[in-house]
Design an enzyme around this catalytic site. Sequence first.
Site, PDB file in Angstrom:
ATOM      1  N   MET A  27       0.851  -1.193   0.000  1.00  0.00           N
ATOM      2  CA  MET A  27       0.000   0.000   0.000  1.00  0.00           C
ATOM      3  C   MET A  27       0.887   1.243   0.000  1.00  0.00           C
ATOM      4  O   MET A  27       0.455   2.331   0.392  1.00  0.00           O
ATOM      5  CB  MET A  27      -0.929   0.004   1.219  1.00  0.00           C
ATOM      6  CG  MET A  27      -1.890  -1.191   1.221  1.00  0.00           C
ATOM      7  SD  MET A  27      -3.410  -0.888   2.150  1.00  0.00           S
ATOM      8  CE  MET A  27      -2.742  -0.529   3.759  1.00  0.00           C
ATOM      9  N   LEU A  30       6.694   2.945   1.649  1.00  0.00           N
ATOM     10  CA  LEU A  30       7.589   1.794   1.743  1.00  0.00           C
ATOM     11  C   LEU A  30       8.705   2.007   2.763  1.00  0.00           C
ATOM     12  O   LEU A  30       9.201   3.110   2.935  1.00  0.00           O
ATOM     13  CB  LEU A  30       8.202   1.515   0.364  1.00  0.00           C
ATOM     14  CG  LEU A  30       7.174   1.250  -0.741  1.00  0.00           C
ATOM     15  CD1 LEU A  30       7.894   0.981  -2.058  1.00  0.00           C
ATOM     16  CD2 LEU A  30       6.255   0.094  -0.385  1.00  0.00           C
ATOM     17  N   HIS A  31       9.086   0.915   3.416  1.00  0.00           N
ATOM     18  CA  HIS A  31      10.206   0.936   4.365  1.00  0.00           C
ATOM     19  C   HIS A  31      11.050  -0.317   4.125  1.00  0.00           C
ATOM     20  O   HIS A  31      10.773  -1.088   3.190  1.00  0.00           O
ATOM     21  CB  HIS A  31       9.697   1.033   5.807  1.00  0.00           C
ATOM     22  CG  HIS A  31       8.621   0.017   6.137  1.00  0.00           C
ATOM     23  ND1 HIS A  31       8.853  -1.339   6.165  1.00  0.00           N
ATOM     24  CD2 HIS A  31       7.302   0.175   6.414  1.00  0.00           C
ATOM     25  CE1 HIS A  31       7.751  -1.977   6.471  1.00  0.00           C
ATOM     26  NE2 HIS A  31       6.778  -1.090   6.620  1.00  0.00           N
ATOM     27  N   GLY A  33      11.128  -3.078   5.484  1.00  0.00           N
ATOM     28  CA  GLY A  33      10.364  -4.333   5.504  1.00  0.00           C
ATOM     29  C   GLY A  33       9.876  -4.690   4.101  1.00  0.00           C
ATOM     30  O   GLY A  33       9.957  -5.847   3.675  1.00  0.00           O
ATOM     31  N   HIS A  34       9.378  -3.686   3.369  1.00  0.00           N
ATOM     32  CA  HIS A  34       8.945  -3.948   1.987  1.00  0.00           C
ATOM     33  C   HIS A  34      10.145  -4.346   1.124  1.00  0.00           C
ATOM     34  O   HIS A  34      10.048  -5.212   0.258  1.00  0.00           O
ATOM     35  CB  HIS A  34       8.293  -2.700   1.383  1.00  0.00           C
ATOM     36  CG  HIS A  34       7.028  -2.283   2.066  1.00  0.00           C
ATOM     37  ND1 HIS A  34       6.965  -1.221   2.944  1.00  0.00           N
ATOM     38  CD2 HIS A  34       5.773  -2.791   2.003  1.00  0.00           C
ATOM     39  CE1 HIS A  34       5.727  -1.087   3.384  1.00  0.00           C
ATOM     40  NE2 HIS A  34       4.982  -2.022   2.839  1.00  0.00           N
ATOM     41  N   GLN A  58     -10.200  -2.274   3.099  1.00  0.00           N
ATOM     42  CA  GLN A  58      -9.661  -2.888   4.310  1.00  0.00           C
ATOM     43  C   GLN A  58      -9.531  -1.897   5.469  1.00  0.00           C
ATOM     44  O   GLN A  58      -8.990  -2.236   6.509  1.00  0.00           O
ATOM     45  CB  GLN A  58      -8.329  -3.587   4.024  1.00  0.00           C
ATOM     46  CG  GLN A  58      -7.181  -2.693   3.641  1.00  0.00           C
ATOM     47  CD  GLN A  58      -5.970  -3.514   3.196  1.00  0.00           C
ATOM     48  OE1 GLN A  58      -5.918  -3.992   2.065  1.00  0.00           O
ATOM     49  NE2 GLN A  58      -4.992  -3.689   4.073  1.00  0.00           N
ATOM     50  N   GLN A 145       5.906 -11.265   7.659  1.00  0.00           N
ATOM     51  CA  GLN A 145       5.500 -12.000   8.863  1.00  0.00           C
ATOM     52  C   GLN A 145       4.745 -11.101   9.851  1.00  0.00           C
ATOM     53  O   GLN A 145       3.919 -11.575  10.623  1.00  0.00           O
ATOM     54  CB  GLN A 145       6.753 -12.563   9.534  1.00  0.00           C
ATOM     55  CG  GLN A 145       6.482 -13.274  10.854  1.00  0.00           C
ATOM     56  CD  GLN A 145       7.696 -13.343  11.738  1.00  0.00           C
ATOM     57  OE1 GLN A 145       8.824 -13.273  11.258  1.00  0.00           O
ATOM     58  NE2 GLN A 145       7.489 -13.482  13.028  1.00  0.00           N
ATOM     59  N   GLN A 150      -3.032 -11.830   8.718  1.00  0.00           N
ATOM     60  CA  GLN A 150      -3.244 -11.639   7.276  1.00  0.00           C
ATOM     61  C   GLN A 150      -2.619 -12.809   6.501  1.00  0.00           C
ATOM     62  O   GLN A 150      -3.190 -13.305   5.526  1.00  0.00           O
ATOM     63  CB  GLN A 150      -2.631 -10.313   6.834  1.00  0.00           C
ATOM     64  CG  GLN A 150      -2.549 -10.122   5.336  1.00  0.00           C
ATOM     65  CD  GLN A 150      -2.140  -8.713   4.945  1.00  0.00           C
ATOM     66  OE1 GLN A 150      -2.929  -7.809   4.961  1.00  0.00           O
ATOM     67  NE2 GLN A 150      -0.870  -8.525   4.573  1.00  0.00           N
ATOM     68  N   SER A 182       6.897  -0.549  10.468  1.00  0.00           N
ATOM     69  CA  SER A 182       5.531  -0.406   9.967  1.00  0.00           C
ATOM     70  C   SER A 182       5.378   1.008   9.433  1.00  0.00           C
ATOM     71  O   SER A 182       5.947   1.951  10.002  1.00  0.00           O
ATOM     72  CB  SER A 182       4.540  -0.637  11.116  1.00  0.00           C
ATOM     73  OG  SER A 182       3.275  -0.105  10.774  1.00  0.00           O
TER      74      SER A 182
HETATM   75  O1  PAF Z   1      -0.132  -5.833   3.877  1.00  0.00           O
HETATM   76  C1  PAF Z   1      -0.533  -4.904   3.139  1.00  0.00           C
HETATM   77  O2  PAF Z   1       0.181  -3.938   2.866  1.00  0.00           O
HETATM   78  C2  PAF Z   1      -1.938  -4.981   2.552  1.00  0.00           C
HETATM   79  O3  PAF Z   1      -2.830  -5.581   3.435  1.00  0.00           O
HETATM   80  C3  PAF Z   1      -1.971  -5.681   1.190  1.00  0.00           C
HETATM   81  C4  PAF Z   1      -1.570  -7.146   1.287  1.00  0.00           C
HETATM   82  C5  PAF Z   1      -1.060  -4.943   0.205  1.00  0.00           C
HETATM   83  C6  PAF Z   1      -3.406  -5.652   0.624  1.00  0.00           C
HETATM   84  O4  PAF Z   1      -3.862  -4.340   0.466  1.00  0.00           O
END
Ligand code: PAF
Length: 305
Positions: A27, A30-31, A33-34, A58, A145, A150, A182
């Site tokens: 989404m 970005l940090h 972790g991504h 969501q 993780q 999720q 996060s």
């Molecule tokens: O973990 C996230 O960033 C979101 O829940 C995802 C998997 C991109 C779905 O919108």
Amino acid sequence: MQIVRTPSSSRAIARTLARPVGLVPTMGALHRGHLALVERAKRENATVVASLFVNPLQFGPNEDFERYPRSFDADAAVLEAGGVDLLYAPSLERMYPPGFAARVGLDVVTAQYEGAWRPGHFGGVATVVTKLLHAIEPTSLYLGQKDVQQVAVLRALLRDLDFATNVVVVPTVREPDGLALSSRNAYLSAQERAAAPSVFRALETVAALVRSGETDRARVLAAGEALLEAPLRWDYVAVVDPKTFVPLDPLRRPGIVIGAARAGSTRLLDNVPVAGADGIDPVLTPENPRRRNLTEKPASSRSMR
Ligand code: PAF
């Protein structure tokens, strides 16, 4: 890095890419972790696709959808530098055109813990991930993780709806003091940030007690709960079954210690998996693809039975 904006153009281009294809859904904001997801996907695939879409389905009505950090140009630059080949970044109208009415739901894992604190959240995640998988058709889906419930929801979704995609779970990336990275950490005040590592310390303490053979749920959870530092407050701490997220009582292994703490309106989630006696990590160990029938055999050796 090519950028595509619609499901049909994404699928058309994705079908021309060298396989295996790894998908890193994000989404944005970005940090590191991504980036760990992108790095792992780079190592394991011929092509890496990322998606960037802040998914309104969501977020609850009183959550942070409007103020969720959005930094498309910076995020796209980071993904390109990380070696992502294709970025799928649909607009809201392309993802959910007027009249959009479908929802993907699951009967298990979605009602408790995060599902109870955020009604509708996992339905929104399952719906958008279903659409992302249709748009990219990846070999593997890379998930962090940190959002372990999720992970359980999406593993169940992919298994039960016969998606030909594996789930790969990448370990949580932490600050030096233990705080899980996060995008929402940016919301913390200085006092909340100083207390935030106590979430992980508390969960590790609970995990150590479970590993040592303690089975008394109330005593073990109380020991962990006591370690949270003010001004944080627990939403929950629990030790759950890795597949169903039903709380374990008496405690046993394998399990996952999960916790969510509140810092004002920001929630800090974390977890510590506890391996079974066989040493298998219940979160990070891949599911056996043979059991899920995802291993492609050459056409000649396929049985029609
Ligand atoms: O973990 C996230 O960033 C979101 O829940 C995802 C998997 C991109 C779905 O919108």
